[in-house]
Design an enzyme around this catalytic site. Structure first.
Site: not given
Ligand code: I6G
Length: 784
Positions: A34-35, A80, A120, A122, A124, A143, A180, A232, A320, A414, A417, A444, A450
């Site tokens: 690839y490189d 959201s 799916e 979510k 972070d 967003r 994301e 997503y 969650k 200490c 001791c 110490c 000690c």
């Molecule tokens: O914030 C999100 C994370 C994952 C999402 C989401 C999602 O789907 C796997 N889907 C939607 C429709 C929205 N926020 C608004």
């Protein structure tokens, strides 16, 4: 082929490799290939700048910095999701969906009512929108408040797995992809380590790291960060793509868009819950952080029918997981004293539940960490519990600092001791010079005087993997120390029946048993004994290496740090710890007392053959760390001058015949210092005294079995260090190189071998694993 066509061909090929790597997770070529293609394209584009296009794979490096981000209005708001925290919240959501779609309800209809959901994780990270026009990425936006975000087009272009151009055909002319941007756990660790190394800002968690990296006005910084994207869904589209959510994602995947590998169907809420539990159980093992899973009604017509409530879709929900991070207060910082006297600050916290577990303490590692966090007692902090790791203080919420907050102070004495607590000094030895700086650890200085350290040292000494004295638990050690019966490990061997039987929990039989166990422990193996001594940084494995290689306690005690670095997996830092331990008068005294009390090491003997095997004078010279003199310089020096004495005594003219002016001057400067002359002579004398001999004195390369061959060592070798492997190969006449090329004869690859192994396979170079290498050496009459 003309240049323009070749450029197109290279771009298509690189796009295809990227797609296989990032989307399908099936890399088709080694990184090196690839490189090579990438570099060829870069070179052609540099020669023909008018042929550079924004969708070229070379255009991910970031551009000039912006003064501010401009605003972007989302044609379709980025909404959201509603949240479910308990299983019943999810069942309520499902009930609302079933009712909203007018599906039959009740047990009788359970099958018909099982809604087809997509599932799916979510991630972070940060939600972003990517706009493609005619298949080309034209805009990236955050967003923001859902209606207006920031234009981060230059930054998203640097994210490796975001396609700059869509693959295949059939995509709508206008296609807005949503998903994301996140940082993997490994990428986060790497970034923080690199930032800490240069004294830069470290991040509290992967999400902050992703956010901080994506919202950079200088896209070159974003380009240097390990960001990834996972799609997503879609926003505005000029034509319909599919009639289900999963159908859309599959189409997007075909066009080169990364989607979650964990995407699944679920028929009804119970299967959704099973998915939630399964992902929850694997949460710590996933390569990225997630805060829940998202369920969506899969059928788009059903989604339309359900519609929205306020700013949340009625057809989707985020279920969650318990939060990994919580806020709490630092009530106090206490100090724990470890086996070597090292002081560890521990935060006593106002108890708080984190991911289902009550946390009331968090480690603060050392005073540098407290300084880095800017932590004061009374502060509100973010604490984090990830997996089974001890809770960590991630960040101080300075806005919440109360007036009464007070600084953290290491006790000057200490508490056990009364000895001084001192900051450790770090001694760095480089280029023949020693420099000292302040270490992060406080200790110490009382050591075995000690009681706290003495207790820890004895507990370690008697433990199963050390001297294995059965029947001596922590409680009895504490009692023996508290009553002044034991002041060093050697006192164990002076204990009498009368003393033991007085201890809590001991009667006649158990006292005799303990005394028998103490007696039986008097004939340990050398490795056990070395481990039992509790040398800082010397665990069981290192103790075994020392015992196996050097064969006797006397040699281990005398070994110079540079000589120790000839042993497998012993670097200079550990080598100095070992050497300093045995240089210490107090430690020497305790060892002597132990030997005088009748301790007999079982397996002392000769130097291991692998260690006694030929080494080279030039490898020894290279270990001296003379400025600008690496292995090649050392080789030239030895080839020209032959012996250490001649090298030490050489004048500028002699040296310039072997080396360039700078190196020659460095060698002269180095050996001008009597301490360096002495050190070099001491290392040589010790190596030879231990029974090693210079390969160059024994044999000359011609006529040796590997004369004229170039070998490469890669990965970790378990049965010998790379230095030793190199010396063995050199003693057979081979040259050992650092990189693989068409001229390489053979690669020895241990576990963890990466690009060098890939390149060797690619070039068809012969590869030996460690076992095969050892057999080969064996066949050459070289013992391991
Ligand atoms: O914030 C999100 C994370 C994952 C999402 C989401 C999602 O789907 C796997 N889907 C939607 C429709 C929205 N926020 C608004």
């Amino acid at each position: 082929m003309n240049v323009e066509n070749r450029i197109h061909e290279l771009r298509a090929e690189l796009d295809q490799h990227n797609y296989r790597y990032y989307v399908l997770d099936e890399p088709s070529v080694p990184d090196a290939e690839y490189d090579r293609l990438f570099n060829e394209l870069k070179a052609l584009e540099a020669e023909h700048p008018h042929l550079v296009t924004p969708d070229s794979p070379t255009q991910r490096v970031g551009g000039s910095a912006l003064a501010a981000f401009s605003q972007v209005r989302h044609e379709i708001p980025m909404l959201s999701l509603g949240n479910a925290f308990e299983e019943d919240d999810l069942r309520d959501f499902d009930r609302r969906v079933v009712e909203g779609l007018d599906l039959p309800t009740g047990d009788l209809f359970a099958e018909e009512a099982a809604v087809d959901y997509s599932c799916e994780p979510k991630l972070d990270g940060l939600a972003v929108s990517l706009l493609y026009r005619d298949g080309l990425l034209v805009q990236g936006a955050t967003r923001g408040d859902g209606t207006t975000g920031e234009d981060i087009s230059a930054n998203v272009r640097t994210v490796r797995n975001i396609p700059l151009k869509l693959q295949g055909t059939g995509w709508p002319a206008v296609l807005e992809v949503r998903g994301e941007v996140y940082m993997s756990k490994a990428g986060f660790e790497r970034l923080n380590a690199a930032q800490a190394e240069v004294g830069g800002k470290t991040f509290a968690n992967p999400r902050n790291a992703a956010a901080g990296s994506l919202r950079q006005l200088d896209s070159k910084i974003t380009a240097s960060r390990p960001l990834e994207f996972c799609c997503y869904g879609v926003g505005q589209v000029s034509e319909s793509i599919a009639d289900s959510h999963i159908g859309i994602l599959e189409k997007l995947k075909g066009w080169g868009m990364p989607i979650s590998r964990e995407l699944r169907h679920a028929a009804g809420v119970e299967q959704c819950l099973a998915y939630y539990r399964d992902i929850g159980a694997r949460r710590n093992d996933l390569p990225y952080e997630i805060d829940g899973v998202v369920f969506k009604v899969n059928n788009l017509a059903a989604q339309r029918e359900l519609g929205f409530r306020a700013r949340e879709p009625r057809w989707a929900i985020a279920h969650k997981f318990p939060a990994m991070e919580e806020l709490t207060e630092v009530l106090d910082v206490e100090f724990q004293f470890g086996r070597t006297g090292a002081v560890t600050p521990v935060a006593r916290l106002k108890p708080v539940k984190v991911a289902g577990v009550t946390v009331s303490n968090a480690t603060l590692h050392n005073m540098d960490e407290i300084a880095r966090l800017g932590l004061m007692i009374g502060d509100t902090v973010i604490i984090r519990r990830a997996g089974d790791v001890i809770p960590q203080v991630m960040q101080v919420v300075t806005e919440r600092r109360p007036e009464s907050a007070r600084p953290v102070q290491v006790p000057s004495q200490c508490p056990v001791c009364g000895s001084q607590v001192e900051r450790t000094q770090l001694v760095k030895r480089s280029k023949g010079k020693e420099t000292t700086s302040e270490g992060a650890v406080y200790r110490c200085v009382g050591r075995l005087a000690c009681a706290a350290q003495l207790k820890q040292a004895i507990i370690h000494y008697v433990s199963r993997r050390a001297m294995d004295i059965d029947g001596m638990g922590e409680k009895s050690v504490e009692q023996l120390v508290d009553e002044g019966l034991i002041r060093s490990p050697a006192d164990l061997y002076r204990l009498t029946f009368e003393q033991v039987v007085e201890l809590e929990g001991f009667a006649e039989v158990s006292s005799n048993k303990l005394l028998d166990a103490i007696e039986a422990s008097k004939r340990p193996s050398l490795a056990r004994f070395i481990f039992a001594l509790g040398i800082p940084d010397v665990g069981e494995e290192t103790a075994k290496v020392l015992a196996r290689s050097l064969g006797s306690l006397a040699r281990v005690q005398q070994a110079l740090p540079q000589v120790l670095t000839y042993l497998p997996d012993i670097g200079l830092e550990v080598a100095y710890e070992i050497h300093n331990f045995f240089e210490d008068d107090h430690n020497r005294d305790v060892i002597q007392q132990l030997l005088d009390s009748g301790l007999q090491l079982q397996d002392e003997g000769e130097l291991a053959p692998e260690f006694a095997a030929s080494t080279t004078l030039d490898s020894m010279i290279a270990k001296l760390d003379i400025p600008s003199v690496g292995p090649t310089g050392a080789q030239k020096l030895v080839a020209k001058l032959g012996t250490l004495d001649k090298i030490i005594e050489a004048d500028g003219i002699d040296l310039r015949q072997a080396l360039n002016t700078k190196q020659a001057e460095a060698v002269r400067e180095f050996f001008k210092a009597p301490a360096n002359q002495q050190l070099a002579r001491a290392i040589e004398a010790q190596l030879l005294g231990f029974g090693m001999h210079w390969a160059s004195e024994k044999k000359v390369a011609e006529g040796l079995p590997l004369a004229g061959q170039t070998w490469v060592l890669t990965g970790t070798l378990e049965r010998m260090s790379r230095d030793v492997a190199k010396e063995k190969l050199e003693s057979l006449g081979a040259k050992v190189a650092g990189s693989v090329s068409g001229k390489t004869h053979c690669v020895v690859a241990g576990p963890g071998a990466g690009s060098k192994l890939a390149k060797a396979n690619d070039l068809g170079v012969k590869v030996l694993d460690e076992d095969a290498f050892v057999s080969f050496l064996d066949a050459q009459g070289i013992a391991v």
